[in-house]
Design an enzyme around this catalytic site. Structure first.
Site: not given
Length: 394
Positions: A132-135, A251, A376-378
């Site tokens: 997966q090429g996202y970030s 999901e 992330s949790n933030e």
């Protein structure tokens, strides 16, 4: 216990959850290789789990949510939850699943017939392994700010840029790529396109990034004038943002599934019994709190699962599930290291008196990642603050 005989191919959604669970569990018990159960390595490469991947493909159980006409099981949300729960409970190894869980569903919903005919069978056969090429280095949680560019040149797009934290790119041969095709768009989300890129193309360089456990499951991927046929665009040019979000579907709930903390608490209990930690009232109190928190997590998970079973759609409040799950997982593994004492410094599994072992440090390190990936949790807290509590951005 099964209430009726079932044929090899059928409408799995017509079964009760209990019958489907029993069928799936029985087949896995007989077909998942013992040496692959409860693997220490959380993200094995394709070659390490190829026999399990192919066994699932032969059975027709590799792609649980794909429609049956495309080689999947056609499971609804309720049955998919059962599938995932039993997978974790039985210790099945994770397979490289970006093709199954991301690229396949995207093509089934938005791809051309030619794309479906070419790519879907090759995902099922394992010929194509996807990542997966996202970030990107400056576009992680704020993905809309991505800068990898795709410029039209006749019947091709020319891609330049970099992706990072690309899981298992070093064992993949295709990447589902988000690239910017319009730098002048009024909103950055409007100028992004989804492309299917062959990683063996000239100009692609993949470099591994060791994680905390010294495993090379992360990668950075560089694109230097990589040429991609225009026919490999999925959906419409500049409309990729909506596609990238659409495939998430139900999901999202699995980011908060209790399987990881359940496994970790079991290992903590084994180590505590072996080391005599339960003789300490303070430890018994802490352990009881962890177990009660795990019960609460299971109840919360079931609440969201019930929404899906009844055909509903998950709201932004599902973010609380990921927060609860990942932070509980970390607290359990921290307590495991406390029980291990001086032995906690060892990366190798800790031996138990009954001949068993506990992978204390391995679990502790593994627990760091879930609070970061999948948003992330933030970011999850921001979602809850804005979308659920209605708090202002500033």
């Amino acid at each position: 216990m099964l209430t009726k005989a079932v044929p090899e191919q059928q409408d799995w959604n017509a079964l009760t959850d209990e019958d489907f669970r029993a069928i799936f569990r029985d087949w896995v018990d007989q077909n998942c290789p013992a040496h692959l159960r409860f693997m220490r390595k959380q993200r094995p490469v394709f070659d390490e789990v190829a026999e399990w991947y192919h066994a699932l493909a032969r059975k027709g159980w590799l792609s649980p949510v794909w429609p049956q006409e495309h080689g999947g099981m056609g499971l609804n949300a309720a049955k998919h939850i059962v599938y995932v729960e039993e997978w974790a409970r039985l210790g099945c190894p994770r397979i490289p699943d970006h093709g199954i869980g991301l690229t396949g569903p995207l093509l089934i919903e938005f791809g051309t017939e030619a794309q479906k005919d070419f790519f879907l069978p090759r995902i099922l056969s394992g010929e194509h392994v996807w990542c997966q090429g996202y970030s990107e280095p400056n576009a992680g949680s704020d993905l809309a700010s991505l800068r990898t560019s795709a410029v039209r040149d006749g019947d091709e797009f020319v891609i330049n840029g970099q992706k990072i934290w690309t899981t298992l790119a070093h064992c993949a041969n295709w990447i589902l790529l988000l690239a910017r095709t319009d730098k002048e768009a009024a909103k950055p989300q409007n100028g992004i396109t989804v492309l299917l890129v062959d990683l063996t193309s000239p100009g692609v360089v993949v470099r591994t990034i060791p994680n905390l456990r010294e495993e090379a499951d992360f990668c950075e991927v560089f694109f230097d004038n990589v040429r991609v046929p225009a026919k490999n665009v999925v959906g419409e040019v500049n409309a990729g943002w909506a596609l990238a979000k659409a495939v998430l579907g139900h999901e999202r709930i699995f980011l908060g599934a209790p399987s990881r903390p359940e496994y970790a608490l079991t290992r903590l209990e084994m180590l505590a019994e072996d080391r005599g930690a339960f003789d300490d009232p303070a430890f018994r109190s802490r352990f009881a709190k962890l177990r009660l928190d795990l019960y609460d997590l299971g109840s919360a998970f079931e609440r969201f699962a019930k929404v899906l079973r009844e055909g509903g759609t998950l709201g932004a409040d599902v973010s609380v599930l990921k927060l609860f799950c990942t932070e509980l997982y970390q607290r359990i593994t921290e307590e495991t290291l406390a029980v291990a004492g001086e032995e906690a410094r060892y990366y190798d599994d800790l031996p138990l008196g009954d001949g068993g072992h506990v992978d204390a440090m391995n679990l502790f390190l593994d627990a760091r990642a879930p609070a970061i990936f999948g948003g992330s949790n933030e970011i999850q807290r921001n979602i809850l603050a804005k979308a659920v509590l209605g708090l202002p951005s500033r």
